[in-house]
Enzyme design. Structure first.
Site, PDB file in Angstrom:
ATOM      1  N   CYS A   1      77.645  10.604 -62.893  1.00  0.00           N
ATOM      2  CA  CYS A   1      78.096  11.801 -62.181  1.00  0.00           C
ATOM      3  C   CYS A   1      77.971  11.600 -60.658  1.00  0.00           C
ATOM      4  O   CYS A   1      78.723  10.844 -60.081  1.00  0.00           O
ATOM      5  CB  CYS A   1      77.334  13.026 -62.672  1.00  0.00           C
TER       6      CYS A   1
ATOM      7  N   GLY B   1      82.885  18.415 -59.336  1.00  0.00           N
ATOM      8  CA  GLY B   1      83.956  18.972 -58.539  1.00  0.00           C
ATOM      9  C   GLY B   1      84.494  17.992 -57.518  1.00  0.00           C
ATOM     10  O   GLY B   1      85.427  18.315 -56.780  1.00  0.00           O
ATOM     11  N   PHE B   2      83.887  16.788 -57.456  1.00  0.00           N
ATOM     12  CA  PHE B   2      84.335  15.725 -56.555  1.00  0.00           C
ATOM     13  C   PHE B   2      84.630  14.480 -57.390  1.00  0.00           C
ATOM     14  O   PHE B   2      84.155  14.357 -58.521  1.00  0.00           O
ATOM     15  CB  PHE B   2      83.266  15.402 -55.513  1.00  0.00           C
TER      16      PHE B   2
ATOM     17  N   GLY C   1      73.892  15.247 -59.803  1.00  0.00           N
ATOM     18  CA  GLY C   1      73.347  16.160 -58.806  1.00  0.00           C
ATOM     19  C   GLY C   1      74.444  16.973 -58.147  1.00  0.00           C
ATOM     20  O   GLY C   1      75.639  16.695 -58.311  1.00  0.00           O
TER      21      GLY C   1
ATOM     22  N   HIS D   1      78.589  12.833 -68.441  1.00  0.00           N
ATOM     23  CA  HIS D   1      77.185  12.932 -68.857  1.00  0.00           C
ATOM     24  C   HIS D   1      76.954  12.324 -70.235  1.00  0.00           C
ATOM     25  O   HIS D   1      77.070  13.011 -71.254  1.00  0.00           O
ATOM     26  CB  HIS D   1      76.752  14.403 -68.867  1.00  0.00           C
TER      27      HIS D   1
ATOM     28  N   GLY E   1      76.487  19.058 -54.818  1.00  0.00           N
ATOM     29  CA  GLY E   1      76.867  18.855 -53.427  1.00  0.00           C
ATOM     30  C   GLY E   1      78.004  17.864 -53.228  1.00  0.00           C
ATOM     31  O   GLY E   1      78.588  17.327 -54.177  1.00  0.00           O
TER      32      GLY E   1
ATOM     33  N   SER F   1      72.986  20.290 -61.265  1.00  0.00           N
ATOM     34  CA  SER F   1      74.285  20.049 -60.640  1.00  0.00           C
ATOM     35  C   SER F   1      75.043  21.341 -60.360  1.00  0.00           C
ATOM     36  O   SER F   1      75.997  21.342 -59.583  1.00  0.00           O
ATOM     37  CB  SER F   1      75.148  19.148 -61.538  1.00  0.00           C
TER      38      SER F   1
ATOM     39  N   ASN G   1      80.527  17.763 -65.523  1.00  0.00           N
ATOM     40  CA  ASN G   1      80.223  18.789 -64.533  1.00  0.00           C
ATOM     41  C   ASN G   1      80.380  18.164 -63.160  1.00  0.00           C
ATOM     42  O   ASN G   1      79.426  17.687 -62.565  1.00  0.00           O
ATOM     43  CB  ASN G   1      78.802  19.339 -64.711  1.00  0.00           C
TER      44      ASN G   1
ATOM     45  N   GLN H   1      79.682   8.678 -57.870  1.00  0.00           N
ATOM     46  CA  GLN H   1      80.266   8.886 -56.540  1.00  0.00           C
ATOM     47  C   GLN H   1      79.499   8.098 -55.474  1.00  0.00           C
ATOM     48  O   GLN H   1      80.101   7.564 -54.528  1.00  0.00           O
ATOM     49  CB  GLN H   1      80.277  10.378 -56.220  1.00  0.00           C
TER      50      GLN H   1
ATOM     51  N   GLU I   1      74.224  11.612 -71.619  1.00  0.00           N
ATOM     52  CA  GLU I   1      73.029  12.136 -72.298  1.00  0.00           C
ATOM     53  C   GLU I   1      73.388  13.293 -73.232  1.00  0.00           C
ATOM     54  O   GLU I   1      72.593  13.668 -74.100  1.00  0.00           O
ATOM     55  CB  GLU I   1      71.978  12.573 -71.279  1.00  0.00           C
TER      56      GLU I   1
END
Length: 385
Positions: free
Chosen positions: A269, A313-314, A241, A359, A243, A60, A311, A273, A361
């Site tokens: 994550c 950013g969107f 992931g 996350h 992007g 990610s 983690n 989205q 995990e």
């Protein structure tokens, strides 16, 4: 596109000068750490005090330059057990005081050596607190790290940073995902089969499912609906992931087909989205995102507060206070970040599907959210019954 350059042996001296350049024109001067050369990406900061090896190998972080807020990094060296993928994915690495000598019984080499070996350009000896405060005030932005004994002039460095691609509009999951399907066998008795769409999956995620008797078939990001159902899954999983989720039209289409069939579905994550988009919600870029292993989240279905690993950013733009009607039934926000009320989870009320933005995990991180894998098992048990 992120670029980096391996230096020669004579260049790779720990006292080689280095400069970090932000796209708004702020400069930080320090020393080379890891490989010597130049690299570009999005400047983000991680608040975790431990778990740097898992952070570095998290797909990610592709095309991101990670600033560590903890001042001392590298104390436990690097081992061969903790990587979350086949390589380091960060575009660059920024630390204040790197460890001079690693100390841990599992350590095989220093972090500096590992970064150098994998060609990751970094910088040390800068005021990471000042840099983090700058990013909190101004937001995540493009950045370059330049190191070596023949640095360009400041104008040239700034121009190169401003020519680098932005994270908004970046379609990156296929660049980090597996190219071929592979299977993670169940540990002990096999109870279920799950098709996991790899958008940048971490190694611990299928392991957590395997611990619960799940045989996990990890599929490429380009997998079709036919590929997903070819493994005869009891459930379908969409991974984390890198992007911009606004570019992820293919996985959104696949997820909608899964929702139509009513197969139990779990996303984390990036997968959260993707579910948001599949249900008709929009996504947006956060000012500086959530990254670290100490983020407080409330599970609104139980009222419990968890400390979680993040983690992203969107985020998903969904109503917090009421359930929303969608083509797949009602959906509600199941989890919310207590720092800023960002949507951290979605749950369908009429179909067996849910997702979280963080996350569970926990590699690295606390184990407060491990129950989510049990919740996925519960959905598959209910569907089978």
């Amino acid at each position: 596109m992120t670029t980096s350059t391996r230096g020669t042996a004579s260049q790779r001296h720990k006292t080689a000068p280095a400069v970090l350049v932000l796209e708004d024109g702020r400069f930080f001067h320090g020393r080379a750490y890891g490989a010597v050369g130049s690299t570009f990406g999005e400047a983000v900061f991680s608040t975790g005090m431990t778990g740097y090896q898992e952070t570095l190998t998290d797909p990610s972080y592709h095309r991101q330059v990670v600033v560590m807020t903890a001042p001392h990094v590298g104390n436990t060296g690097v081992n061969d057990e903790d990587p979350e993928s086949r390589r380091i994915w960060v575009a660059g690495y920024v630390v204040r005081d790197p460890a001079r000598v690693p100390s841990n019984w599992r350590s095989r080499r220093s972090l500096d050596d590992e970064l150098r070996h994998q060609g990751v350009v970094g910088i040390s000896g800068i005021d990471t607190r000042a840099l983090t405060r700058h990013l909190r005030e101004r937001g995540a932005m493009r950045v370059g790290i330049f190191s070596g004994n023949a640095l360009p002039d400041e104008g040239t460095m700034l121009a190169e940073v401003r020519q680098a691609p932005e994270m908004e509009g970046a379609n990156l999951s296929a660049e980090v995902a597996t190219k071929e399907t592979y299977v993670v066998p169940a540990i002990g008795e096999k109870k279920f089969t799950v098709a996991a769409v790899d958008l940048g999956i971490k190694g611990m995620t299928p392991h957590r499912m395997a611990e619960r008797g799940i045989e996990v078939h990890v599929l490429p990001a380009t997998a079709t609906v036919e590929d997903v159902y070819a493994v005869n899954p009891d459930g379908v999983f969409f991974s984390n992931g890198p992007g911009d989720p606004a570019t992820a039209d293919h996985p959104v289409s696949v997820m909608r087909s899964v929702l139509e069939r009513g197969t139990p579905l779990f996303g984390i994550c990036f997968g959260n989205q993707i579910l948001g988009r599949a249900l008709g919600f929009g996504t947006y870029k956060l000012k500086y995102g959530h990254r670290g292993i100490n983020q407080p989240v409330q599970d609104r279905t139980t009222g419990k507060v968890e400390v979680t690993a993040h983690n992203h950013g969107f985020a998903v733009d969904a109503p917090l206070e009421k359930a929303t009607e969608t083509p797949y039934g009602r959906v509600e926000v199941s989890h919310v970040c207590l720092n800023d009320n960002v949507v951290e989870g979605l749950q369908l009320l009429d179909r067996p599907a849910f997702s979280v933005q963080y996350h569970p995990e926990a590699a690295a991180g606390p184990h407060d959210a491990a129950y989510l894998f049990d919740r996925f098992v519960y959905l598959m048990e209910g569907q089978r019954a």
